[in-house]
Enzyme design. Sequence first.
Site, PDB file in Angstrom:
ATOM      1  N   ASP A 128      -8.114  -9.454   3.750  1.00  0.00           N
ATOM      2  CA  ASP A 128      -7.879  -8.358   4.698  1.00  0.00           C
ATOM      3  C   ASP A 128      -8.907  -8.316   5.824  1.00  0.00           C
ATOM      4  O   ASP A 128      -9.799  -7.477   5.799  1.00  0.00           O
ATOM      5  CB  ASP A 128      -7.892  -7.020   3.940  1.00  0.00           C
ATOM      6  CG  ASP A 128      -7.450  -5.861   4.820  1.00  0.00           C
ATOM      7  OD1 ASP A 128      -6.994  -6.123   5.945  1.00  0.00           O
ATOM      8  OD2 ASP A 128      -7.552  -4.700   4.376  1.00  0.00           O
ATOM      9  N   GLU A 183       0.825  -1.215   0.000  1.00  0.00           N
ATOM     10  CA  GLU A 183       0.000   0.000   0.000  1.00  0.00           C
ATOM     11  C   GLU A 183       0.857   1.263   0.000  1.00  0.00           C
ATOM     12  O   GLU A 183       0.613   2.189   0.772  1.00  0.00           O
ATOM     13  CB  GLU A 183      -0.958  -0.012   1.199  1.00  0.00           C
ATOM     14  CG  GLU A 183      -1.949  -1.158   1.145  1.00  0.00           C
ATOM     15  CD  GLU A 183      -3.026  -1.122   2.232  1.00  0.00           C
ATOM     16  OE1 GLU A 183      -2.764  -0.603   3.325  1.00  0.00           O
ATOM     17  OE2 GLU A 183      -4.141  -1.622   1.955  1.00  0.00           O
ATOM     18  N   GLU A 210     -12.622  -2.939  12.198  1.00  0.00           N
ATOM     19  CA  GLU A 210     -12.631  -2.181  10.942  1.00  0.00           C
ATOM     20  C   GLU A 210     -13.721  -2.671   9.988  1.00  0.00           C
ATOM     21  O   GLU A 210     -14.433  -1.877   9.394  1.00  0.00           O
ATOM     22  CB  GLU A 210     -11.257  -2.291  10.268  1.00  0.00           C
ATOM     23  CG  GLU A 210     -11.240  -1.679   8.871  1.00  0.00           C
ATOM     24  CD  GLU A 210      -9.893  -1.792   8.167  1.00  0.00           C
ATOM     25  OE1 GLU A 210      -8.934  -2.321   8.754  1.00  0.00           O
ATOM     26  OE2 GLU A 210      -9.815  -1.338   7.012  1.00  0.00           O
TER      27      GLU A 210
HETATM   28  C1  GCU Z   1      -6.157  -2.406   5.779  1.00  0.00           C
HETATM   29  C2  GCU Z   1      -6.563  -1.126   6.452  1.00  0.00           C
HETATM   30  C3  GCU Z   1      -5.462  -0.110   6.457  1.00  0.00           C
HETATM   31  C4  GCU Z   1      -4.181  -0.736   7.014  1.00  0.00           C
HETATM   32  C5  GCU Z   1      -3.847  -1.992   6.251  1.00  0.00           C
HETATM   33  C6  GCU Z   1      -2.678  -2.760   6.837  1.00  0.00           C
HETATM   34  O1  GCU Z   1      -6.040  -2.213   4.420  1.00  0.00           O
HETATM   35  O2  GCU Z   1      -7.688  -0.603   5.824  1.00  0.00           O
HETATM   36  O3  GCU Z   1      -5.868   0.974   7.233  1.00  0.00           O
HETATM   37  O4  GCU Z   1      -3.128   0.153   6.931  1.00  0.00           O
HETATM   38  O5  GCU Z   1      -4.934  -2.868   6.281  1.00  0.00           O
HETATM   39  O6  GCU Z   1      -2.934  -3.733   7.533  1.00  0.00           O
HETATM   40  O7  GCU Z   1      -1.532  -2.419   6.604  1.00  0.00           O
END
Ligand code: GCU
Length: 687
Positions: free
Chosen positions: A339, A266, A367
Amino acid sequence: MKKTLVFLILISTTFNLHAEDGHLLWLRAKSTGKVTIVCFSKSSTIAIAKQELEQSWQGKNGAKLLLTIKKSKAIKGDGFKISENEIQANTELGILYGAYELLRRQQTGEAIQNEICNPSYERRILNHWDNLDGSVERGYAGKSIFWHDMEKGYAVTDNDRILWKEYARANASIGINGAVLNNVNSSKLMLTTECLQKVKAISEVMRPYGIKTYLSVKFSSPTLIGGLKTSDPLNSEVIKWWKDKAKEIHKIIPDFGGFLIKANSEGEPGPQDFGRTHADGANMLADVVKPYGGIIMWRAFVYEINSKDRAAQAYNEFMPLDGQFRDNVIIQVKNGPVDFQPREPFNPLFGAMKKTSVMPELQITQEYLGHSEQLVYLAKMWEEFLKSDTHQEGVGSTVARTTDASIFPQKHTAIAGVANIGLDTNWCGHHFAQSNWYAFGRMAWNNQITSEKIADEWLKLTFYPIEEKDSKVSDWKKNFLEPVKQLMLESHEAAVNYSMPLGLHHIFAGLNNTHYGPGPWFGPKGIRSDWTAAYYHKADASGIGFDRTEKGSGAVNQYHEPLKSQFENIETCPEIYLLWFHHLPWDYKMKNERILWDELCYTYDKGVKEVREFQKIWDKAQPYIDEQRFFEVQSKLRRQSRDAQIWKDGCLLYFQQFSKRPIPFDIERPVYNLDYLSKTDLTDYLK
Ligand code: GCU
C-alpha cells in the site's frame, strides 16, 4: 535579527525577488516579446493555446508561429510535432499540449528541434479522494476544490469556476487529461441527479482544457439509491438500472470518461457479496458504458482479514481472471503489493496479466511519506518503479512497457495518481509537493523521462526569479538550481532511510490511523492482525523481517524468473528489499560486513543526517529565492528534521528490545524516550 536584515538588503541588490505564495505553480512566466499566431481552426481549446502562447512567449521577439491540425501517422493520439515556428497535431488538444511544451522549452532553455512528442498512455488521470462534505481522505492541503460542506449543497460559485479553471490549466500544461472527482470510498449520493448537475458544471469548465471527468461509484448503488433489492451484477433489473444511469450521465456530460470502482476492499461492496467475481462486476459495468466510449477502472487493492500475507492477495485474486475482462476494463494496480509504502518492490501483477489492460496507480499525496510536512520528491521512486523489469516477456519488460501497450496489445492504456491538491493557497500544502503533481503529469506523458530532468524543469519553472536578466542565470544555476535539485533527488532515499530502510514497511503509528509518525509497537488488542505493525516487521529475539520466500508465505513465487530466484536467494536479494522478503537474525552479515542490527542503526542515522544536510542546502539558497517561499520551506524542513529523529529513536529503541545489542557508539544517541513516543501523536497539525 539585525544580521538577517543586513543580509537581506545585500541580497536584494543582487537579486530582485518578489514574495510569492506558490499559487501560480510552475506557470509563472510572462512574455518577453511579441509573437504572431497563425491558425485556421477555431475552438475554445485553440483559443486557450493562442492566449497561453501570447502571454508567456519567451522566444524570438516578433516571431510568427503556425498552429496546424493535420493528420499524421507518426503523431499518436493527442501528441504533437514542434519546431521553432510550427506546432502540428492531429487534434486541437495536441496543439494545446504542443503550446505548453514550446513554452516550457523556451523557459528552461531546452532546444526546440523538429520533434514529435507522443504520450505514453492514452489516459493520464488524477484520482481525487475528495468526499462530498468537502473533506479529503489522505489530503494535507486543505479542503476539496470540488466539494463543499453539505450545508452549502451543490451550489457552484464564480470562485469555484475560477479555481477549477486554474486547476484544469495546470493539468493540461503537464498533459493530464482526466480527473476522478471523488473518493474511491465513494458516497452513495454521487450518482444522484442533483450531484451529477454539479459534475456537469465542473466538466464544462475543464472540457476546453481536455480534462475528462470520471467518477468513483459504489457498487451497491442500485440498492442504495435505486431502491432495488439487490445489486447483483447478473440481475437484469440491476443491469437496467446501471444502463439508465449511464444514459442519464451521458446526456448531461457527453464526454464522461467512465467509472472507478473500489470493490470488495476495506468494507466496500462488490460482486463477491453476491457470489460473483471481479470480472462479472467489471464486465457488467463495462458493457453499460461501452456505447459511450467509456472505460471501467477496477481497482486491485484487495486484502483479507487474517490472510497469511497481504502482499500476495491481489495477485491471487486477479491472476485467475486474466483474459476474462472486457477490453474497456482496466485493472488499476497500486505500484507495490501492499500500500504505497516508502519503498516496495513492484506489484507482481504488472506484466503477469497479459490479456488484460493494467494501469499503475501512484500516490501523489504523501500519506506514507510525511504528508505535506516533509520534502520528499516522489518521482525518483516512480522512476524506480516504472523502470523495474518484470521479465515477463524477456529482458526489458519493464512495468512502463507492460502497461503502455509497447508489449501487449491493450485497447486502452492509462495511469492514475492520487492527487495532493486542496484549497491551500499553494494547492499542495508544501511548496515542494507541487513538484510531485508536476512529475506525475510529466511521467504519465512520457514514462521514460528521468526524475532528474523533471526536477530540473520544475525548479526552473517554479523558482527562477521572474524579473531577472540573463546575466544572472549562471549564478542562480550554480547556487540554487544544482544544490536544490540534488536535495530533491536524494530526498526519497533519505525518507526511506529514516523511516523504513532495508525493506521494512507499514510500521506507522496507528493512534489516529494517520500514517505519519513511527509505530513499530502499534497493535492494540482486538485489532485485525494485518493492521498491526508486528504483522509486517515480525521482530523478535530471533531477528526481523517478513519471510516471503518459499519457506515463508511464498509470495516470492509470484515474480517471474529470474526475479523469483533473485529475491528468494539471500545472496542475491537486493538489500533495499532484504526485510521485505526475508526474516533474518540480528547478527546476519551484510555485504559491507556489518551485522544487520548495526546496519539498521547506521541507516536510520544516515537518514536523519541527510535531512540535516537538506536544511543547510536550503539555508544557503536563501539569496536566490523569495522570502515567503524560503521561510515556509525552511520551517517545514525543521519539522522534518525533528520527525526524522523521532523515527530513528522510536524504531531503534523499539527494535533494540529484541536485538539486545547496543546502538553503535559512533552514532548520535536517541534523544526521545520510547515510552513518550509510543503515546505521542505527531499529527497534531491535522486537528
Ligand atoms: C489506503 C488508505 C485509505 C484508502 C485506501 C485505498 O489504505 O489508507 O485511506 O482508502 O488505501 O486505496 O483504497
